[in-house]
Design a protein around this motif. Structure first.
Motif: not given
Length: 465
Positions: A32-33, A55-58, A74-75
């Protein structure tokens, strides 16, 4: 293993999902992104104070070895870190005990827009809203009011891929505006808020007019003792109570005798009548204005969700129908235990009453003597067996006499069970989209009615201002 991907430039979340699925080490794998972006405006004293974007991503990797599951989230995972994250999930799966919720992965389906590039939100989402806010500042300043609050817009793109062939995508816009107005001497305060997908439907001038009226009501102060009062709860207060009910409606806990939805002697209360009114409480991922993911996204397993259900199609789901409890939150695993249908949680909530429900204003006009709440806050659970909640009123409790608001009364602490409350309602008004104040950090997609309660329990007087 890291050397295999260290020289590969991964530029999109779709590519990240594909690379993670391609690595060996597990029998099955889910990835899962989440790609997120946020824009916000903050203001105080009729002046814009800050604005910004982020902005962010996990990345969440779920590895399955036999019936063991390993989850690593994890981020901001860089391309050269991807193999290490996958290896950590694989290792956790090999060391895990068999999962009781283990089921075959959902068969592969693909979203038509899977490959489309992520388009983040920007400060441009406030292009029309910001001038309107400036107009409200000017009007408030001229009338001796001070406006405080914030506007926030997030856009999260979620990509779910699996070794069974899932390639599902959902883009979720979420916006909210919270406005607090204070008199110039700071002695009077009023709040309102709205949820939105894009801020194009936010009428700032109308919201400011509402706040001005409430501050005018508050010029007269009336002291009341604790007690049970006929009370009109506006949609925002109703949403906070119903969302807590929804969060407590897990089938597994009910079947184990832990909650208000447990049947004495065993089993659940599905089929029990909770209200004599034809109430409907339901979720629907395509409900206009509060659209949400039409499939399960489970980053980890719990008593109410299962990673094995990722990708399961979600549809309109009744929790209460015709006043009767008709469903509880179910995974495929808990559905087998309770012998009920699998009904996973959906990320919105809608409540409706009888057709022809009146507006909040019409309900006020038909009140001989009672209280009108603004909102509830600091809600906490007292007893899970009855779902007794306690909390405080905030930013305006008003006295209504002969159909007119005649002043503001003191704040109270309340003690109420939303389940018990449903059985005592004497009127349910017309439903509309609202913003739950207490839970707005976690749950914004709600459509609720105002309701009339003949004996809302204001248990003690609160000194909160």
């Amino acid at each position: 293993m890291s050397d295999q991907v260290s020289d590969v430039v991964v530029t999109t979340p779709q590519e990240t999902v594909e690379r993670a699925l391609a690595l060996s080490g597990a029998d099955d794998r889910l990835v899962i992104a989440d790609e997120g972006s946020t824009a916000n405006l903050r203001f105080a004293g009729n002046t814009l104070t800050t604005n910004g974007v982020a902005r962010s991503s996990r990345l969440t990797v779920i590895s399955i070895v036999g019936q063991g599951v390993g989850v690593v989230s994890r981020s901001a995972v860089r391309p050269d870190q991807l193999a290490d994250v996958v290896a950590a999930a694989d290792r956790a799966a090999r060391e895990a005990q068999p999962s009781e919720d283990a089921r075959p992965l959902v068969p592969g389906t693909a979203s038509a827009d899977w490959d489309r590039a992520v388009e983040p939100t920007t400060i441009e989402v406030f292009r029309d809203f910001a001038p309107a806010l400036g107009g409200a500042f000017a009007a408030a300043e001229a009338s001796g009011r001070r406006l405080y609050g914030f506007a926030e817009h997030t856009l999260t793109s979620t990509f779910v891929g699996s070794s069974s062939g899932l390639r599902l995508r959902h883009d979720q816009p979420t916006g909210r505006l919270e406005l607090n107005a204070k008199s110039r001497d700071m002695a009077r305060s009023a709040w309102t808020g709205v949820a939105t997908r894009d801020f194009r439907d936010v009428d700032v001038a109308a919201l400011d007019t509402t706040l001005a009226q409430r501050l005018e009501w508050a010029k007269r102060r009336v002291s009341l003792d604790a007690g049970r009062y006929e009370t009109i709860l506006p949609p925002t207060a109703v949403s906070d109570l119903m969302i807590y009910l929804y969060w407590s409606a897990g089938a597994r806990d009910a079947a184990d005798g832990r909650t208000v939805f447990s049947r004495p002697g065993g089993g659940t209360r599905v089929g029990d009548r909770l209200s004599d009114l034809p109430l409907r409480l339901y979720s629907d991922p395509v409900h206009p204005g509060i659209e949400c993911a039409p499939f399960v996204v489970a980053h980890a397993s719990s008593r109410e969700e299962s990673v094995f259900d990722n990708g399961l199609t979600l549809g309109s789901t009744d929790w209460i129908s015709g006043g009767t409890l008709s469903g509880l939150v179910q995974t495929r695993h808990s559905a087998e235990l309770t012998e009920l249908a699998a009904t996973p949680r959906v990320d919105n909530l809608i409540m409706t009453g009888p057709e022809g429900g009146r507006s909040l204003e019409e309900m006020i006009a038909d009140t001989r003597r009672g209280l009108l709440l603004t909102c509830l806050w600091y809600i906490r659970e007292v007893d899970p067996q009855t779902l007794l909640l306690t909390g405080l009123t905030r930013d305006g409790v008003y006295l209504v006499e002969e159909g007119e608001v005649v002043g503001e009364v003191n704040n109270f602490r309340f003690n109420e069970s939303p389940v018990d409350l449903l059985g005592r309602l004497t009127e349910v008004g017309a439903s509309g989209q609202t913003l739950p104040r207490e839970w707005s950090d976690y749950f914004t997609r709600a459509v609720m009615p105002p309701v009339r309660v003949p004996d809302f329990n204001m248990s003690t007087v609160s000194q909160a201002n």
